[in-house]
Design a protein around this motif. Sequence first.
Motif, PDB file in Angstrom:
ATOM      1  N   ARG A   1     -86.236 -53.186 -31.684  1.00 43.34           N
ATOM      2  CA  ARG A   1     -85.642 -52.752 -32.939  1.00 43.34           C
ATOM      3  C   ARG A   1     -84.839 -53.854 -33.622  1.00 43.34           C
ATOM      4  NH1 ARG A   1     -84.734 -47.816 -35.003  1.00 43.34           N
ATOM      5  NH2 ARG A   1     -83.224 -47.753 -36.664  1.00 43.34           N
ATOM      6  N   SER A   2     -85.029 -53.953 -34.914  1.00 44.12           N
ATOM      7  CA  SER A   2     -84.203 -54.859 -35.712  1.00 44.12           C
ATOM      8  C   SER A   2     -82.880 -54.168 -36.031  1.00 44.12           C
ATOM      9  CB  SER A   2     -84.924 -55.213 -37.016  1.00 44.12           C
ATOM     10  OG  SER A   2     -84.003 -55.764 -37.938  1.00 44.12           O
ATOM     11  N   PRO A   3     -81.756 -54.868 -35.935  1.00 46.29           N
ATOM     12  CA  PRO A   3     -80.462 -54.241 -36.231  1.00 46.29           C
ATOM     13  C   PRO A   3     -80.329 -53.822 -37.681  1.00 46.29           C
ATOM     14  CG  PRO A   3     -80.220 -56.614 -35.909  1.00 46.29           C
ATOM     15  CD  PRO A   3     -81.623 -56.264 -35.513  1.00 46.29           C
ATOM     16  N   ASN A   4     -81.219 -54.302 -38.550  1.00 47.21           N
ATOM     17  CA  ASN A   4     -81.133 -53.947 -39.966  1.00 47.21           C
ATOM     18  C   ASN A   4     -81.956 -52.708 -40.310  1.00 47.21           C
ATOM     19  OD1 ASN A   4     -79.504 -56.217 -40.589  1.00 47.21           O
ATOM     20  ND2 ASN A   4     -81.324 -57.525 -40.540  1.00 47.21           N
ATOM     21  N   GLU A   5     -82.729 -52.198 -39.354  1.00 48.56           N
ATOM     22  CA  GLU A   5     -83.549 -51.030 -39.646  1.00 48.56           C
ATOM     23  C   GLU A   5     -82.677 -49.786 -39.665  1.00 48.56           C
ATOM     24  OE1 GLU A   5     -86.699 -50.991 -36.848  1.00 48.56           O
ATOM     25  OE2 GLU A   5     -87.801 -52.585 -37.843  1.00 48.56           O
ATOM     26  N   PRO A   6     -83.084 -48.756 -40.447  1.00 48.90           N
ATOM     27  CA  PRO A   6     -82.265 -47.550 -40.541  1.00 48.90           C
ATOM     28  C   PRO A   6     -82.239 -46.782 -39.228  1.00 48.90           C
ATOM     29  CG  PRO A   6     -84.375 -47.235 -41.638  1.00 48.90           C
ATOM     30  CD  PRO A   6     -84.285 -48.686 -41.288  1.00 48.90           C
ATOM     31  N   ALA A   7     -81.263 -45.932 -39.110  1.00 48.50           N
ATOM     32  CA  ALA A   7     -81.126 -45.074 -37.940  1.00 48.50           C
ATOM     33  C   ALA A   7     -82.193 -43.979 -37.992  1.00 48.50           C
ATOM     34  CB  ALA A   7     -79.729 -44.476 -37.915  1.00 48.50           C
ATOM     35  N   LEU A   8     -82.249 -43.187 -36.915  1.00 44.68           N
ATOM     36  CA  LEU A   8     -83.204 -42.086 -36.803  1.00 44.68           C
ATOM     37  C   LEU A   8     -82.444 -40.787 -36.611  1.00 44.68           C
ATOM     38  CD1 LEU A   8     -86.241 -41.187 -36.412  1.00 44.68           C
ATOM     39  CD2 LEU A   8     -85.797 -41.406 -33.955  1.00 44.68           C
ATOM     40  N   LEU A   9     -82.856 -39.770 -37.339  1.00 41.08           N
ATOM     41  CA  LEU A   9     -82.282 -38.433 -37.205  1.00 41.08           C
ATOM     42  C   LEU A   9     -83.409 -37.453 -36.904  1.00 41.08           C
ATOM     43  CD1 LEU A   9     -79.990 -36.277 -37.582  1.00 41.08           C
ATOM     44  CD2 LEU A   9     -80.647 -36.224 -40.013  1.00 41.08           C
ATOM     45  N   ILE A  10     -83.291 -36.737 -35.800  1.00 39.54           N
ATOM     46  CA  ILE A  10     -84.216 -35.647 -35.459  1.00 39.54           C
ATOM     47  C   ILE A  10     -83.427 -34.355 -35.539  1.00 39.54           C
ATOM     48  CG2 ILE A  10     -85.701 -34.661 -33.666  1.00 39.54           C
ATOM     49  CD1 ILE A  10     -86.081 -37.492 -32.549  1.00 39.54           C
ATOM     50  N   HIS A  11     -83.915 -33.415 -36.342  1.00 45.43           N
ATOM     51  CA  HIS A  11     -83.173 -32.157 -36.524  1.00 45.43           C
ATOM     52  C   HIS A  11     -84.147 -30.988 -36.529  1.00 45.43           C
ATOM     53  CE1 HIS A  11     -84.294 -31.812 -40.850  1.00 45.43           C
ATOM     54  NE2 HIS A  11     -84.276 -33.135 -40.796  1.00 45.43           N
ATOM     55  N   ASN A  12     -83.576 -29.776 -36.580  1.00 43.62           N
ATOM     56  CA  ASN A  12     -84.369 -28.540 -36.523  1.00 43.62           C
ATOM     57  C   ASN A  12     -85.264 -28.561 -35.277  1.00 43.62           C
ATOM     58  OD1 ASN A  12     -85.402 -26.042 -37.227  1.00 43.62           O
ATOM     59  ND2 ASN A  12     -86.902 -26.872 -38.690  1.00 43.62           N
ATOM     60  N   ALA A  13     -84.672 -28.991 -34.169  1.00 40.15           N
ATOM     61  CA  ALA A  13     -85.410 -29.138 -32.916  1.00 40.15           C
ATOM     62  C   ALA A  13     -84.796 -28.258 -31.835  1.00 40.15           C
ATOM     63  CB  ALA A  13     -85.387 -30.595 -32.457  1.00 40.15           C
ATOM     64  N   LYS A  14     -85.567 -27.984 -30.816  1.00 38.84           N
ATOM     65  CA  LYS A  14     -85.042 -27.403 -29.586  1.00 38.84           C
ATOM     66  C   LYS A  14     -84.970 -28.559 -28.580  1.00 38.84           C
ATOM     67  CE  LYS A  14     -86.493 -22.668 -30.365  1.00 38.84           C
ATOM     68  NZ  LYS A  14     -87.230 -21.479 -29.827  1.00 38.84           N
ATOM     69  N   VAL A  15     -83.818 -29.205 -28.548  1.00 41.50           N
ATOM     70  CA  VAL A  15     -83.646 -30.420 -27.756  1.00 41.50           C
ATOM     71  C   VAL A  15     -83.246 -30.041 -26.333  1.00 41.50           C
ATOM     72  CG1 VAL A  15     -82.468 -32.629 -27.571  1.00 41.50           C
ATOM     73  CG2 VAL A  15     -82.891 -31.636 -29.840  1.00 41.50           C
ATOM     74  N   LEU A  16     -84.069 -30.424 -25.384  1.00 41.83           N
ATOM     75  CA  LEU A  16     -83.742 -30.280 -23.964  1.00 41.83           C
ATOM     76  C   LEU A  16     -83.350 -31.664 -23.483  1.00 41.83           C
ATOM     77  CD1 LEU A  16     -86.747 -28.006 -22.864  1.00 41.83           C
ATOM     78  CD2 LEU A  16     -84.475 -27.321 -23.666  1.00 41.83           C
ATOM     79  N   THR A  17     -82.050 -31.888 -23.313  1.00 43.54           N
ATOM     80  CA  THR A  17     -81.533 -33.244 -23.145  1.00 43.54           C
ATOM     81  C   THR A  17     -81.694 -33.790 -21.733  1.00 43.54           C
ATOM     82  OG1 THR A  17     -79.307 -32.533 -22.525  1.00 43.54           O
ATOM     83  CG2 THR A  17     -79.780 -32.748 -24.900  1.00 43.54           C
TER      84      THR A  17
ATOM     85  N   ALA B   1     -80.194 -31.182 -32.668  1.00 48.86           N
ATOM     86  CA  ALA B   1     -80.401 -32.433 -33.404  1.00 48.86           C
ATOM     87  C   ALA B   1     -79.886 -33.596 -32.574  1.00 48.86           C
ATOM     88  CB  ALA B   1     -79.685 -32.390 -34.754  1.00 48.86           C
ATOM     89  N   LEU B   2     -80.376 -34.786 -32.921  1.00 52.18           N
ATOM     90  CA  LEU B   2     -79.859 -36.000 -32.287  1.00 52.18           C
ATOM     91  C   LEU B   2     -79.995 -37.154 -33.267  1.00 52.18           C
ATOM     92  CD1 LEU B   2     -82.308 -38.147 -31.203  1.00 52.18           C
ATOM     93  CD2 LEU B   2     -82.728 -36.225 -29.693  1.00 52.18           C
ATOM     94  N   ALA B   3     -79.161 -38.163 -33.043  1.00 58.51           N
ATOM     95  CA  ALA B   3     -79.194 -39.366 -33.871  1.00 58.51           C
ATOM     96  C   ALA B   3     -79.326 -40.581 -32.969  1.00 58.51           C
ATOM     97  CB  ALA B   3     -77.913 -39.484 -34.698  1.00 58.51           C
ATOM     98  N   ALA B   4     -80.105 -41.559 -33.427  1.00 54.87           N
ATOM     99  CA  ALA B   4     -80.243 -42.836 -32.735  1.00 54.87           C
ATOM    100  C   ALA B   4     -79.915 -43.951 -33.710  1.00 54.87           C
ATOM    101  CB  ALA B   4     -81.661 -43.003 -32.204  1.00 54.87           C
ATOM    102  N   VAL B   5     -79.161 -44.914 -33.240  1.00 54.87           N
ATOM    103  CA  VAL B   5     -78.768 -46.064 -34.061  1.00 54.87           C
ATOM    104  C   VAL B   5     -78.971 -47.327 -33.234  1.00 54.87           C
ATOM    105  CG1 VAL B   5     -76.913 -47.173 -35.350  1.00 54.87           C
ATOM    106  CG2 VAL B   5     -77.087 -44.668 -35.317  1.00 54.87           C
ATOM    107  N   HIS B   6     -79.652 -48.315 -33.837  1.00 53.85           N
ATOM    108  CA  HIS B   6     -79.924 -49.581 -33.151  1.00 53.85           C
ATOM    109  C   HIS B   6     -80.561 -49.367 -31.783  1.00 53.85           C
ATOM    110  CE1 HIS B   6     -77.949 -51.320 -36.470  1.00 53.85           C
ATOM    111  NE2 HIS B   6     -76.707 -51.223 -36.037  1.00 53.85           N
ATOM    112  N   GLY B   7     -81.478 -48.398 -31.719  1.00 53.72           N
ATOM    113  CA  GLY B   7     -82.274 -48.216 -30.521  1.00 53.72           C
ATOM    114  C   GLY B   7     -81.632 -47.416 -29.414  1.00 53.72           C
ATOM    115  N   ARG B   8     -80.435 -46.881 -29.640  1.00 57.30           N
ATOM    116  CA  ARG B   8     -79.767 -46.083 -28.611  1.00 57.30           C
ATOM    117  C   ARG B   8     -79.331 -44.731 -29.172  1.00 57.30           C
ATOM    118  NH1 ARG B   8     -78.597 -48.594 -23.770  1.00 57.30           N
ATOM    119  NH2 ARG B   8     -79.098 -50.842 -23.758  1.00 57.30           N
TER     120      ARG B   8
END
Length: 540
Positions: A2-18, A28-35
């Motif tokens: 991942r490039s540090p300049n790329e936008p973050a990722l948001l996954i929502h409206n999910a049934k997240v089994l962590t 929902a979950l959010a990822a920023v800079h690959g984490r």
Amino acid sequence: MRSPNEPALLIHNAKVLTMDDTTPRASALAAVHGRIRAVGDETLARAAAGPGATEIDAGGRTALPGFIDVHNHLLSTAESLAAVDASYPAVTSVAGLVAALAREAERTPAGQWIRAFGMDDAKYPEGRPSRQLLDEATTQHPVIVYHVSGHQAAANSAALRWRGITEDVTDPAGGAFLRDAGGRLTGMVVDSAMELLLPLAVDVGCHGPNFHTDLPAEHLLGWLADARQPYLSSGLTTVCDPQVSKRELRTYQAAYRSGTLPLRTVGMPLSHQLDELTALGLSGPFGDEWLRLGAMKFYCDGSLLGGTARFSEPYGENGEFPGSLYWPPEKLRELVERAAAEGWQVGIHTQGDAAMEHSLEAIAAAVAAGDSDARPRIEHCGYPTPEQTKRFGDLGVIPVNQPNFLHDSGGDFLRRLGNRAHRLQPMREELDLGLRPVLSSDSFVSSLRPMETVRNAVCRRTREGEDIGAEQAVTLHEALRAHTRDAAHTLGLEDRLGSLTPGKLADVVVLDHDIETLPPKGLNRAGALFTVLDGQVAYS
């Protein structure tokens, strides 16, 4: 990556089994800079992702940590996907196999090898194919047909001639050339005899079956790149190749450097390299988050599918399979103990209960000689007795299960093992003893798709619809954990993979179903809608 300049990722409206005990479920979950940055409700995740994030609306479907397959022959699977498909039910008879090979021969220049993968002759009405029958497909090409177990192969006469194998060939230690009633070669070779049949890239001696064929590097790299879609579309983000020679490692390194390695890859060096690696001062874990060395792989007995697993009581419909060992028990113990003393985690291929006893003796020596957190693996872990599973806990053994075999070949196991078949891969017992068994596929030997493995662990039914050890079935959530969080623990990667925990690497699969609403027998229908690696959508 991942490039540090790329936008973050948001996954929502999910049934997240962590798979994280602190926050086991979320929407929902959010990822920023690959984490992973945040896991919770949409408001929390959206705030963590910030403006401009890439959004995935999961539509109420299940999201999980990316699946981890701890026993998956990645390069050989890629090779098999480019070869003749001889698996059941694509091929159901010797006649069908001959026809498939003949079709391939029509489009293959004379003199070139024809390779097929997945032959399951236990299901053929005619039994095992002979080299004379394979000759009916072609006499102008050497033909090699890999058995579904990977421990055996069938060859035509041209292949035997090309390799200089004649009727007076001597069986090597740990293998055999099968013969008919008249003492003539049938073309079937088992276990270490494969070493003499194939044009090989490496010599592994009697350290295991040798399927490390000598093929052009550009072919191997191309096939590996082509495997990206089938792997990522199933939701896999990490695999461990349980038999790595210099052929595999060179190919994985070349793919890593060129950016074509399809997913995170851990390699288990085969034990024939122990002396060489010791001389270099090298032991696992070694590498980074994309390519690394893990445990060292050893073989105790042969193949349950192929009739060479070592049981205390021979198996087969007429007790015709006594099984075989790759090593005298004292030699196996010496090798495994030496590897552990050098710092290696160890994994031992073990099927029958007699072989299990030898493997446990070797593991006990390894645990005494090695790390206090040794995490020894028993690959396949076919038929441990109740007394042996209790010893697993004392030694910290991780049973590496492959319940696809119970579906694919369960009918054969019931026929050949009788009541013993019902305690093959006793995962319920292992969990109840407080162990951390894991799920895996053994692809190329069975399907690489994790949700097929999950279905087979939950249902324990044969292809024909019979129960096989139903009392050893696990729940859906136990199966998912065994293919994610506990799989990461097996690889020593639990600090960065296996659960959707803030700070860990953002490897996520959004499945195309809400799998908690599927009937157990329909779990295999689920695949990936999106697969995320390092916070980036790698497949959709």
